[in-house]
Design a protein around this motif. Structure first.
Motif, PDB file in Angstrom:
ATOM      1  N   LYS A 263       0.831  -1.210   0.000  1.00 17.22           N
ATOM      2  CA  LYS A 263       0.000   0.000   0.000  1.00 17.22           C
ATOM      3  C   LYS A 263       0.861   1.254   0.000  1.00 17.22           C
ATOM      4  O   LYS A 263       0.553   2.227  -0.676  1.00 17.22           O
ATOM      5  CB  LYS A 263      -0.921   0.016   1.224  1.00 17.22           C
ATOM      6  N   SER A 264       1.937   1.224   0.796  1.00 22.49           N
ATOM      7  CA  SER A 264       2.793   2.398   0.917  1.00 22.49           C
ATOM      8  C   SER A 264       4.149   1.969   1.457  1.00 22.49           C
ATOM      9  O   SER A 264       4.301   0.866   1.990  1.00 22.49           O
ATOM     10  CB  SER A 264       2.170   3.434   1.855  1.00 22.49           C
ATOM     11  N   VAL A 265       5.123   2.886   1.322  1.00 22.78           N
ATOM     12  CA  VAL A 265       6.468   2.661   1.849  1.00 22.78           C
ATOM     13  C   VAL A 265       6.913   3.919   2.574  1.00 22.78           C
ATOM     14  O   VAL A 265       6.752   5.034   2.063  1.00 22.78           O
ATOM     15  CB  VAL A 265       7.472   2.331   0.710  1.00 22.78           C
ATOM     16  N   LEU A 266       7.458   3.745   3.770  1.00 20.73           N
ATOM     17  CA  LEU A 266       8.101   4.818   4.507  1.00 20.73           C
ATOM     18  C   LEU A 266       9.596   4.589   4.377  1.00 20.73           C
ATOM     19  O   LEU A 266      10.139   3.607   4.896  1.00 20.73           O
ATOM     20  CB  LEU A 266       7.683   4.812   5.974  1.00 20.73           C
ATOM     21  N   ALA A 267      10.275   5.451   3.613  1.00 20.88           N
ATOM     22  CA  ALA A 267      11.707   5.313   3.327  1.00 20.88           C
ATOM     23  C   ALA A 267      12.494   6.228   4.253  1.00 20.88           C
ATOM     24  O   ALA A 267      12.287   7.440   4.256  1.00 20.88           O
ATOM     25  CB  ALA A 267      11.977   5.665   1.868  1.00 20.88           C
ATOM     26  N   ILE A 268      13.406   5.637   5.036  1.00 23.03           N
ATOM     27  CA  ILE A 268      14.190   6.401   6.004  1.00 23.03           C
ATOM     28  C   ILE A 268      15.663   6.064   5.845  1.00 23.03           C
ATOM     29  O   ILE A 268      16.021   4.906   5.648  1.00 23.03           O
ATOM     30  CB  ILE A 268      13.737   6.074   7.443  1.00 23.03           C
ATOM     31  N   ASP A 269      16.502   7.084   5.953  1.00 27.40           N
ATOM     32  CA  ASP A 269      17.941   6.884   5.920  1.00 27.40           C
ATOM     33  C   ASP A 269      18.592   8.047   6.663  1.00 27.40           C
ATOM     34  O   ASP A 269      18.030   9.150   6.703  1.00 27.40           O
ATOM     35  CB  ASP A 269      18.445   6.840   4.475  1.00 27.40           C
ATOM     36  N   SER A 270      19.759   7.812   7.257  1.00 29.45           N
ATOM     37  CA  SER A 270      20.460   8.903   7.940  1.00 29.45           C
ATOM     38  C   SER A 270      20.968   9.939   6.950  1.00 29.45           C
ATOM     39  O   SER A 270      21.222  11.086   7.311  1.00 29.45           O
ATOM     40  CB  SER A 270      21.618   8.357   8.774  1.00 29.45           C
TER      41      SER A 270
ATOM     42  N   ASN B 236       9.638   5.457 -11.308  1.00 29.30           N
ATOM     43  CA  ASN B 236       8.830   4.244 -11.402  1.00 29.30           C
ATOM     44  C   ASN B 236       7.333   4.512 -11.259  1.00 29.30           C
ATOM     45  O   ASN B 236       6.541   3.577 -11.211  1.00 29.30           O
ATOM     46  CB  ASN B 236       9.287   3.234 -10.348  1.00 29.30           C
ATOM     47  N   GLY B 237       6.953   5.796 -11.186  1.00 28.42           N
ATOM     48  CA  GLY B 237       5.543   6.166 -11.131  1.00 28.42           C
ATOM     49  C   GLY B 237       4.834   5.821  -9.842  1.00 28.42           C
ATOM     50  O   GLY B 237       3.613   5.659  -9.833  1.00 28.42           O
ATOM     51  N   VAL B 238       5.576   5.725  -8.740  1.00 35.33           N
ATOM     52  CA  VAL B 238       4.958   5.355  -7.462  1.00 35.33           C
ATOM     53  C   VAL B 238       5.225   6.378  -6.353  1.00 35.33           C
ATOM     54  O   VAL B 238       5.039   6.078  -5.181  1.00 35.33           O
ATOM     55  CB  VAL B 238       5.428   3.949  -7.004  1.00 35.33           C
ATOM     56  N   SER B 239       5.619   7.583  -6.722  1.00 35.06           N
ATOM     57  CA  SER B 239       5.998   8.568  -5.714  1.00 35.06           C
ATOM     58  C   SER B 239       4.867   8.925  -4.757  1.00 35.06           C
ATOM     59  O   SER B 239       5.125   9.268  -3.607  1.00 35.06           O
ATOM     60  CB  SER B 239       6.563   9.836  -6.372  1.00 35.06           C
ATOM     61  N   ALA B 240       3.618   8.806  -5.200  1.00 34.18           N
ATOM     62  CA  ALA B 240       2.490   9.120  -4.318  1.00 34.18           C
ATOM     63  C   ALA B 240       2.370   8.120  -3.165  1.00 34.18           C
ATOM     64  O   ALA B 240       1.730   8.414  -2.159  1.00 34.18           O
ATOM     65  CB  ALA B 240       1.186   9.141  -5.120  1.00 34.18           C
ATOM     66  N   ARG B 241       3.014   6.965  -3.299  1.00 32.64           N
ATOM     67  CA  ARG B 241       2.909   5.932  -2.266  1.00 32.64           C
ATOM     68  C   ARG B 241       4.172   5.822  -1.416  1.00 32.64           C
ATOM     69  O   ARG B 241       4.318   4.900  -0.622  1.00 32.64           O
ATOM     70  CB  ARG B 241       2.590   4.589  -2.922  1.00 32.64           C
ATOM     71  N   VAL B 242       5.098   6.802  -1.567  1.00 31.60           N
ATOM     72  CA  VAL B 242       6.350   6.787  -0.816  1.00 31.60           C
ATOM     73  C   VAL B 242       6.449   8.038   0.037  1.00 31.60           C
ATOM     74  O   VAL B 242       6.301   9.149  -0.455  1.00 31.60           O
ATOM     75  CB  VAL B 242       7.569   6.698  -1.768  1.00 31.60           C
ATOM     76  N   GLY B 243       6.710   7.853   1.307  1.00 34.78           N
ATOM     77  CA  GLY B 243       6.961   8.955   2.226  1.00 34.78           C
ATOM     78  C   GLY B 243       8.288   8.697   2.901  1.00 34.78           C
ATOM     79  O   GLY B 243       8.896   7.645   2.733  1.00 34.78           O
ATOM     80  N   GLY B 244       8.763   9.650   3.675  1.00 31.52           N
ATOM     81  CA  GLY B 244       9.995   9.403   4.409  1.00 31.52           C
ATOM     82  C   GLY B 244      10.796  10.649   4.625  1.00 31.52           C
ATOM     83  O   GLY B 244      10.354  11.767   4.367  1.00 31.52           O
ATOM     84  N   GLY B 245      12.012  10.439   5.097  1.00 29.92           N
ATOM     85  CA  GLY B 245      12.883  11.553   5.371  1.00 29.92           C
ATOM     86  C   GLY B 245      14.220  11.111   5.906  1.00 29.92           C
ATOM     87  O   GLY B 245      14.461   9.931   6.144  1.00 29.92           O
ATOM     88  N   GLY B 246      15.090  12.080   6.110  1.00 31.12           N
ATOM     89  CA  GLY B 246      16.414  11.824   6.652  1.00 31.12           C
ATOM     90  C   GLY B 246      16.390  11.846   8.168  1.00 31.12           C
ATOM     91  O   GLY B 246      15.370  12.078   8.794  1.00 31.12           O
ATOM     92  N   GLY B 247      17.520  11.585   8.750  1.00 31.98           N
ATOM     93  CA  GLY B 247      17.637  11.613  10.190  1.00 31.98           C
ATOM     94  C   GLY B 247      17.875  10.249  10.800  1.00 31.98           C
ATOM     95  O   GLY B 247      18.252  10.128  11.948  1.00 31.98           O
ATOM     96  N   GLY B 248      17.661   9.219  10.050  1.00 31.30           N
ATOM     97  CA  GLY B 248      17.949   7.878  10.537  1.00 31.30           C
ATOM     98  C   GLY B 248      16.800   7.250  11.284  1.00 31.30           C
ATOM     99  O   GLY B 248      15.868   7.899  11.747  1.00 31.30           O
ATOM    100  N   ILE B 249      16.888   5.978  11.412  1.00 27.33           N
ATOM    101  CA  ILE B 249      15.815   5.197  12.016  1.00 27.33           C
ATOM    102  C   ILE B 249      15.780   5.364  13.529  1.00 27.33           C
ATOM    103  O   ILE B 249      14.732   5.302  14.161  1.00 27.33           O
ATOM    104  CB  ILE B 249      15.931   3.728  11.588  1.00 27.33           C
ATOM    105  N   SER B 250      16.943   5.591  14.154  1.00 25.26           N
ATOM    106  CA  SER B 250      16.974   5.699  15.606  1.00 25.26           C
ATOM    107  C   SER B 250      16.339   6.999  16.107  1.00 25.26           C
ATOM    108  O   SER B 250      16.014   7.109  17.287  1.00 25.26           O
ATOM    109  CB  SER B 250      18.414   5.591  16.105  1.00 25.26           C
ATOM    110  N   SER B 251      16.130   7.962  15.226  1.00 27.41           N
ATOM    111  CA  SER B 251      15.526   9.234  15.640  1.00 27.41           C
ATOM    112  C   SER B 251      14.010   9.226  15.474  1.00 27.41           C
ATOM    113  O   SER B 251      13.354  10.232  15.693  1.00 27.41           O
ATOM    114  CB  SER B 251      16.125  10.389  14.831  1.00 27.41           C
ATOM    115  N   ARG B 252      13.421   8.102  15.117  1.00 24.66           N
ATOM    116  CA  ARG B 252      11.994   7.994  14.855  1.00 24.66           C
ATOM    117  C   ARG B 252      11.278   7.206  15.924  1.00 24.66           C
ATOM    118  O   ARG B 252      11.855   6.329  16.547  1.00 24.66           O
ATOM    119  CB  ARG B 252      11.748   7.286  13.513  1.00 24.66           C
ATOM    120  N   ARG B 253      10.009   7.519  16.097  1.00 16.80           N
ATOM    121  CA  ARG B 253       9.140   6.728  16.975  1.00 16.80           C
ATOM    122  C   ARG B 253       8.039   6.158  16.104  1.00 16.80           C
ATOM    123  O   ARG B 253       7.441   6.858  15.310  1.00 16.80           O
ATOM    124  CB  ARG B 253       8.553   7.602  18.067  1.00 16.80           C
TER     125      ARG B 253
END
Length: 93
Positions: A51-58, A73-90
């Protein structure tokens, strides 16, 4: 892939089989692509019906690369995310 300015290409050829596994497991799910690099795992998940992807990287440039690849690939509407790394997320359960 910009091999001139980064420490790695962001796409690991030896992970093809594993990306295929993620493609098969992701159908109908919201997928977390932690340490996303170029977004290969997330793109495979979307190709398999996620359904969707949350893309995270430092690295913010890695997230930008993943977003650019999603757009190609025509799927940008289904991708969210941001920088900062996985350890900075809840994440909720």
């Amino acid at each position: 892939m910009d091999v001139a300015t980064g420490p790695k290409t962001g796409f690991f050829l030896d992970q093809r089989r594993n990306r295929g596994i993620v493609r098969d497991l992701g159908k109908g799910k919201a997928v977390l692509d932690g340490f996303c690099a170029a977004g290969g795992f997330g793109l495979y998940a979307l190709a398999g019906g996620a359904k969707s992807v949350l893309a995270i990287d430092s690295s913010r440039s890695a997230v930008e690369s993943a977003r650019a690849n999603a757009a190609l690939n025509g799927v940008s509407a289904r991708v969210g995310g941001g920088g900062g790394g996985i350890s900075s997320r809840r994440f909720g359960t």
